[in-house]
Structures are given as structure tokens and as C-alpha cells.
Write a protein that holds these residues in place. Structure first.
Motif, short mmCIF file in Angstrom:
data_model
loop_
_atom_site.label_atom_id
_atom_site.label_comp_id
_atom_site.label_asym_id
_atom_site.label_seq_id
_atom_site.Cartn_x
_atom_site.Cartn_y
_atom_site.Cartn_z
N GLU A 51 37.80 53.11 45.91
CA GLU A 51 37.56 52.69 44.54
C GLU A 51 36.23 51.93 44.48
N PRO A 52 35.43 52.21 43.47
CA PRO A 52 34.16 51.48 43.33
C PRO A 52 34.41 49.98 43.16
N ARG A 53 33.53 49.17 43.75
CA ARG A 53 33.65 47.72 43.66
C ARG A 53 32.39 47.05 43.12
N THR A 54 31.35 47.84 42.87
CA THR A 54 30.12 47.28 42.31
C THR A 54 29.67 48.17 41.17
N LEU A 55 28.79 47.65 40.35
CA LEU A 55 28.26 48.43 39.24
C LEU A 55 27.53 49.66 39.77
N THR A 56 26.82 49.52 40.87
CA THR A 56 26.12 50.66 41.49
C THR A 56 27.12 51.73 41.92
N GLN A 57 28.20 51.32 42.55
CA GLN A 57 29.21 52.30 42.99
C GLN A 57 29.87 53.00 41.81
N TYR A 58 30.14 52.26 40.73
CA TYR A 58 30.70 52.91 39.54
C TYR A 58 29.72 53.93 38.98
N ARG A 59 28.44 53.56 38.95
CA ARG A 59 27.41 54.48 38.42
C ARG A 59 27.33 55.73 39.27
N LEU A 60 27.26 55.57 40.57
CA LEU A 60 27.17 56.73 41.46
C LEU A 60 28.45 57.57 41.44
N ALA A 61 29.59 56.93 41.26
CA ALA A 61 30.85 57.67 41.17
C ALA A 61 30.86 58.60 39.96
N ARG A 62 30.16 58.20 38.91
CA ARG A 62 30.06 59.04 37.71
C ARG A 62 28.80 59.92 37.74
N GLN A 63 28.11 59.91 38.86
CA GLN A 63 26.94 60.75 39.13
C GLN A 63 25.79 60.54 38.15
N PHE A 64 25.46 59.27 37.93
CA PHE A 64 24.29 58.91 37.14
C PHE A 64 23.23 58.33 38.05
N THR A 65 21.99 58.74 37.86
CA THR A 65 20.89 58.02 38.50
C THR A 65 20.66 56.76 37.68
N THR A 66 19.96 55.81 38.26
CA THR A 66 19.68 54.57 37.55
C THR A 66 18.95 54.85 36.24
N ALA A 67 17.91 55.67 36.32
CA ALA A 67 17.10 55.96 35.13
C ALA A 67 17.92 56.65 34.04
N LYS A 68 18.76 57.60 34.42
CA LYS A 68 19.55 58.33 33.43
C LYS A 68 20.55 57.42 32.74
N LEU A 69 21.22 56.55 33.50
CA LEU A 69 22.20 55.66 32.89
C LEU A 69 21.50 54.63 31.99
N ALA A 70 20.41 54.07 32.48
CA ALA A 70 19.67 53.10 31.67
C ALA A 70 19.25 53.73 30.34
N ARG A 71 18.72 54.92 30.40
CA ARG A 71 18.30 55.64 29.19
C ARG A 71 19.51 55.90 28.28
N SER A 72 20.63 56.26 28.87
CA SER A 72 21.83 56.59 28.10
C SER A 72 22.44 55.38 27.39
N VAL A 73 22.28 54.19 27.96
CA VAL A 73 22.81 52.99 27.30
C VAL A 73 21.75 52.30 26.43
N GLY A 74 20.52 52.83 26.45
CA GLY A 74 19.46 52.26 25.63
C GLY A 74 18.85 51.01 26.22
N MET A 75 18.67 51.03 27.53
CA MET A 75 18.12 49.86 28.22
C MET A 75 16.94 50.29 29.08
N ASP A 76 15.98 49.41 29.24
CA ASP A 76 14.85 49.64 30.13
C ASP A 76 15.37 49.80 31.56
N THR A 77 14.82 50.75 32.29
CA THR A 77 15.29 51.03 33.66
C THR A 77 15.18 49.81 34.56
N VAL A 78 14.08 49.09 34.48
CA VAL A 78 13.88 47.91 35.33
C VAL A 78 14.93 46.84 35.01
#
Length: 138
Positions: A51-78
Motif C-alpha cells: 500500500e502506498p505510504r507517501t504522496l509520491t507512492q500514491y502518484r506512481l501507483a496511479r501512473q502519473f508523472t510529477t509534471a502530468k499530475l501537477a498540470r492536472s490539479v492546476g499547480m506549478d510542477t516545482v
């Protein structure tokens, strides 16, 4: 494996796959996602976690790159990357609602892997609001 990764649009050569297999190197997040697709498995299986235990693990479990998820939630990647690194969620209510939906998280799960920055995303704010116009008068 390298050939299938190349077909998926992720340039890979045999020596890199051998380095992953030997543990010399780990795949980058875009490689991990493509590798899971090629192997028809979940990224969590490749990461060796149940089971994912960090935000990074949850993101990767749903197969999002950092940039794609940031864009999808409307947030700057950095800003999003900083949230994962520091374990602090700076998103507003709209961004938080999008993150919960995209990562299939509950507010409680998000609160377990991050610290709340402000009052913008408390569990209470994620509950459906009552509609006063529908309330019955006595």
C-alpha cells in the motif's frame, strides 16, 4: 524488454534493463510507468510496496508523472514537487479536490501523508454542504 519500452516511446537499451535487474540503477518515474505497462502489472508491484505510504507512492501507483499530475490539479510542477519532498500539501480547495479524485484518495489518506498548510482543505471542507433551500421548515 528494451524493445517493448522503445515501442512505448521510452528510449531504453538492453544495458539499462540489465542495470535495473541487477539493482545497479532504478528506473526513472516515466520508465517505471512504461515498464509497468509493458509487464502488465502495477507500479506498486515493481516498487515492492503493498500500500502506498507517501504522496509520491500514491502518484506512481496511479501512473502519473510529477509534471502530468501537477498540470492536472492546476499547480506549478516545482510547487507540486516541493509538496512531495516536504510532505506538505499547499493546494487550495479546488486543487485538493482534483488531487483526491485523480489519486483516488480520501481526505484522511491525504492527511496521513501530508501536513495541512492552511484551512483550505480540511476534511470538513470536503464533505458535501447542506442545501438550506431544501431544509424543511416546521
Amino acid at each position: 524488454m528494451a524493445e517493448q519500452m522503445n515501442v512505448c516511446g521510452v528510449p531504453t537499451d538492453v544495458s539499462l534493463v540489465h542495470a535495473w535487474e541487477s539493482g545497479e540503477y532504478g528506473p526513472a518515474e516515466h520508465e517505471l510507468i512504461a515498464l509497468a505497462d509493458v509487464l502488465w502489472c502495477r507500479t506498486t508491484e515493481l516498487m515492492g510496496i503493498g500500500e502506498p505510504r507517501t504522496l509520491t507512492q500514491y502518484r506512481l501507483a496511479r501512473q502519473f508523472t510529477t509534471a502530468k499530475l501537477a498540470r492536472s490539479v492546476g499547480m506549478d510542477t516545482v510547487r507540486y514537487e516541493r509538496a512531495e519532498e516536504q510532505g506538505v500539501w499547499p493546494g487550495d480547495e479546488r486543487q485538493t479536490a482534483a488531487l483526491l479524485r485523480l489519486l483516488n484518495l480520501t481526505p484522511l489518506q491525504l492527511s496521513k501523508v501530508t501536513v495541512q498548510v492552511g484551512p483550505s482543505w480540511s476534511a470538513a471542507s470536503m464533505r458535501p454542504r447542506s442545501n438550506p433551500s431544501r431544509a424543511r421548515s416546521r
